[in-house]
Write a protein that holds these residues in place. Structure first.
Motif, PDB file in Angstrom:
ATOM      1  N   VAL A 248     -11.235   8.714   7.605  1.00  0.00           N
ATOM      2  CA  VAL A 248     -10.427   8.246   6.530  1.00  0.00           C
ATOM      3  C   VAL A 248      -8.935   7.553   6.917  1.00  0.00           C
ATOM      4  CG1 VAL A 248      -9.044   8.583   4.242  1.00  0.00           C
ATOM      5  CG2 VAL A 248     -11.351   9.475   4.708  1.00  0.00           C
ATOM      6  N   LEU A 249      -8.722   6.273   6.799  1.00  0.00           N
ATOM      7  CA  LEU A 249      -7.486   5.882   7.092  1.00  0.00           C
ATOM      8  C   LEU A 249      -6.676   5.830   5.912  1.00  0.00           C
ATOM      9  CD1 LEU A 249      -5.829   4.224   9.096  1.00  0.00           C
ATOM     10  CD2 LEU A 249      -6.641   1.909   8.237  1.00  0.00           C
ATOM     11  N   PRO A 250      -5.492   6.591   6.135  1.00  0.00           N
ATOM     12  CA  PRO A 250      -4.418   6.798   4.777  1.00  0.00           C
ATOM     13  C   PRO A 250      -3.634   5.656   4.814  1.00  0.00           C
ATOM     14  CG  PRO A 250      -4.492   8.797   6.083  1.00  0.00           C
ATOM     15  CD  PRO A 250      -5.261   7.813   6.747  1.00  0.00           C
ATOM     16  N   LEU A 251      -3.531   4.769   3.599  1.00  0.00           N
ATOM     17  CA  LEU A 251      -2.644   3.637   3.583  1.00  0.00           C
ATOM     18  C   LEU A 251      -1.598   4.187   2.846  1.00  0.00           C
ATOM     19  CD1 LEU A 251      -5.314   0.964   3.836  1.00  0.00           C
ATOM     20  CD2 LEU A 251      -3.847   1.628   5.466  1.00  0.00           C
ATOM     21  N   GLU A 252       0.076   3.967   3.110  1.00  0.00           N
ATOM     22  CA  GLU A 252       1.005   4.292   2.263  1.00  0.00           C
ATOM     23  C   GLU A 252       0.937   2.868   1.410  1.00  0.00           C
ATOM     24  OE1 GLU A 252       4.390   5.939   3.792  1.00  0.00           O
ATOM     25  OE2 GLU A 252       3.366   7.169   5.018  1.00  0.00           O
ATOM     26  N   TYR A 253       1.539   3.085   0.010  1.00  0.00           N
ATOM     27  CA  TYR A 253       1.572   1.933  -0.854  1.00  0.00           C
ATOM     28  C   TYR A 253       2.865   2.197  -1.587  1.00  0.00           C
ATOM     29  CZ  TYR A 253      -0.273   4.347  -4.633  1.00  0.00           C
ATOM     30  OH  TYR A 253      -0.640   5.423  -5.788  1.00  0.00           O
ATOM     31  N   THR A 254       3.451   1.155  -2.254  1.00  0.00           N
ATOM     32  CA  THR A 254       4.661   1.279  -2.953  1.00  0.00           C
ATOM     33  C   THR A 254       4.372   0.819  -4.558  1.00  0.00           C
ATOM     34  OG1 THR A 254       5.456  -1.020  -2.593  1.00  0.00           O
ATOM     35  CG2 THR A 254       6.513   0.992  -1.016  1.00  0.00           C
ATOM     36  N   LYS A 255       4.818   1.419  -5.311  1.00  0.00           N
ATOM     37  CA  LYS A 255       4.435   0.850  -6.962  1.00  0.00           C
ATOM     38  C   LYS A 255       4.991  -0.551  -6.893  1.00  0.00           C
ATOM     39  CE  LYS A 255       2.925   4.907  -7.732  1.00  0.00           C
ATOM     40  NZ  LYS A 255       3.633   6.030  -8.857  1.00  0.00           N
ATOM     41  N   THR A 256       6.292  -0.982  -6.306  1.00  0.00           N
ATOM     42  CA  THR A 256       6.655  -2.323  -6.708  1.00  0.00           C
ATOM     43  C   THR A 256       5.499  -3.429  -6.224  1.00  0.00           C
ATOM     44  OG1 THR A 256       7.613  -2.196  -4.525  1.00  0.00           O
ATOM     45  CG2 THR A 256       9.058  -1.556  -6.450  1.00  0.00           C
ATOM     46  N   ASP A 257       4.799  -3.129  -5.424  1.00  0.00           N
ATOM     47  CA  ASP A 257       3.719  -3.940  -4.755  1.00  0.00           C
ATOM     48  C   ASP A 257       2.332  -3.676  -5.243  1.00  0.00           C
ATOM     49  OD1 ASP A 257       5.340  -5.729  -3.205  1.00  0.00           O
ATOM     50  OD2 ASP A 257       5.414  -4.152  -1.608  1.00  0.00           O
TER      51      ASP A 257
END
Length: 347
Positions: A248-257
């Motif tokens: 699994v590749l964890p990818l951080e994301y932001t709510k603004t994007d």
């Protein structure tokens, strides 16, 4: 010392990707069941930067040759305003939907080819417009960079189930057109490319704490009719073959994007299919139909399987430095994929 992939300007990745897509022959799998997905890339300027450069649509549109595409993309990304721009890739999370084998999974917009589609490119554009409302054929908003090698979904006995064509698009305007999510899509996320490049600079080791994995028990996958009764031979098979662990590749994301569908916005027929489930971790188990897993958290997306392989191909084609100059343990952002149960290893 090795070159840190995250320190390289993101526009250099786009320039290298465009060169490779224009010059490297594409491997197409001749299979009657086909689908297409779209990788959509955009460049985001820091708040302090100046005016967004203009992509010369007329200059490229008059010839539409690979050479003219490479020339115009290079001119576009070499603009001083874009040297510090951040590259982002569009990911979607599919809604939990009966009959969808990728229900709830993270991936790219796309779907199966219809008889009315004139090409794999047309399939990717039609599906993206249906799912997200994005018109990738709009030449004033997006440019088609090319396609990756076909990726196939296989049965457990190595029979091809579906051949998937991956089409790559670059957004050439500063503001992304407004998106409208269909009932098939739970959320949309623009993820910073450095989240992917972390795996280049720090390759994951099998079963290490930073290497999350999805364990798939082979017995119920091969013999689903016996997964409830579990006769002696079935349990013996489980002990002998154990599980396969898929990276699994964890990818951080932001709510603004991101665009995340609120619970009340989900149609009743889809909301009824939602099943609370634990977040993926090393100790988590996976049902034989993936029905009890969540593939995202409040801060991360968990990419795996075919979509991770596709992303790995994109990174390999876009790396602007020789592979020998990056981390010596780097093989692919998709590796190790898959691994057998640790207890079956010789060491």
């Amino acid at each position: 010392m090795f070159t840190k992939a995250q320190d390289i300007p993101h526009v250099d990745y786009i320039a290298q990707l465009t060169r490779h897509l224009a010059s490297v022959p594409v491997s197409r799998v001749d299979w009657h069941k086909r689908g297409s997905v779209a990788i959509v890339i955009r460049l985001v300027l820091p708040d302090s930067e100046g005016k967004y450069p203009v992509f010369d649509v007329s200059g490229y549109g008059n010839t539409k040759t690979p050479a003219s595409l490479v020339q115009e993309v290079h001119r576009f990304v070499e603009a001083p305003e874009l040297r510090t721009a951040r590259m982002q890739i569009l990911f979607i999370q599919r809604a939990k939907y009966p009959g969808d084998p990728w229900s709830g999974h993270i991936g790219f917009p796309g779907g199966k080819r219809e008889p009315s589609d004139g090409s794999d490119e047309a399939t990717a554009e039609r599906e993206t417009k249906e799912e997200l409302g994005l018109d990738l054929s709009d030449v004033h908003s997006f440019v088609h960079l090319g396609r990756l090698d076909d990726t196939c979904a296989y049965s457990l006995f190595a029979k091809i189930i579906l051949a998937v064509s991956t089409q790559v698009y670059l957004q050439i305007r500063e503001d992304t057109p407004e998106m409208t999510l269909s009932a098939e899509i739970a959320s949309v996320h623009w993820v910073d490319f450095n989240q992917v490049l972390k795996r280049v600079d720090a390759p994951a080791k099998p079963f290490a704490s930073e290497c999350r994995a999805i364990p798939i028990d082979m017995a119920p996958r091969l013999f689903p009719k016996y997964r409830q009764r579990q006769p002696l031979w079935y349990r013996g098979f489980q002990c002998l073959f154990g599980k396969f662990y898929y990276t699994v590749l964890p990818l951080e994301y932001t709510k603004t994007d991101s665009i995340i569908r609120a619970a009340q916005q989900v149609p009743d027929e889809l909301e009824a299919t939602r099943v609370p489930a634990p977040v993926i971790n090393k100790a988590a188990d996976l049902s034989w139909k993936y029905g009890d897993m969540e593939f995202s958290s409040d801060t991360e997306l968990y990419l795996w399987g075919m979509s991770l392989c596709i992303l790995g191909s994109l990174v390999d084609l876009s790396l602007p430095v020789p592979p020998s100059t990056v981390h010596p343990a780097y093989a692919s952002v998709a590796s190790p994929w898959p691994q057998m149960d640790r207890r079956l290893w010789g060491d």
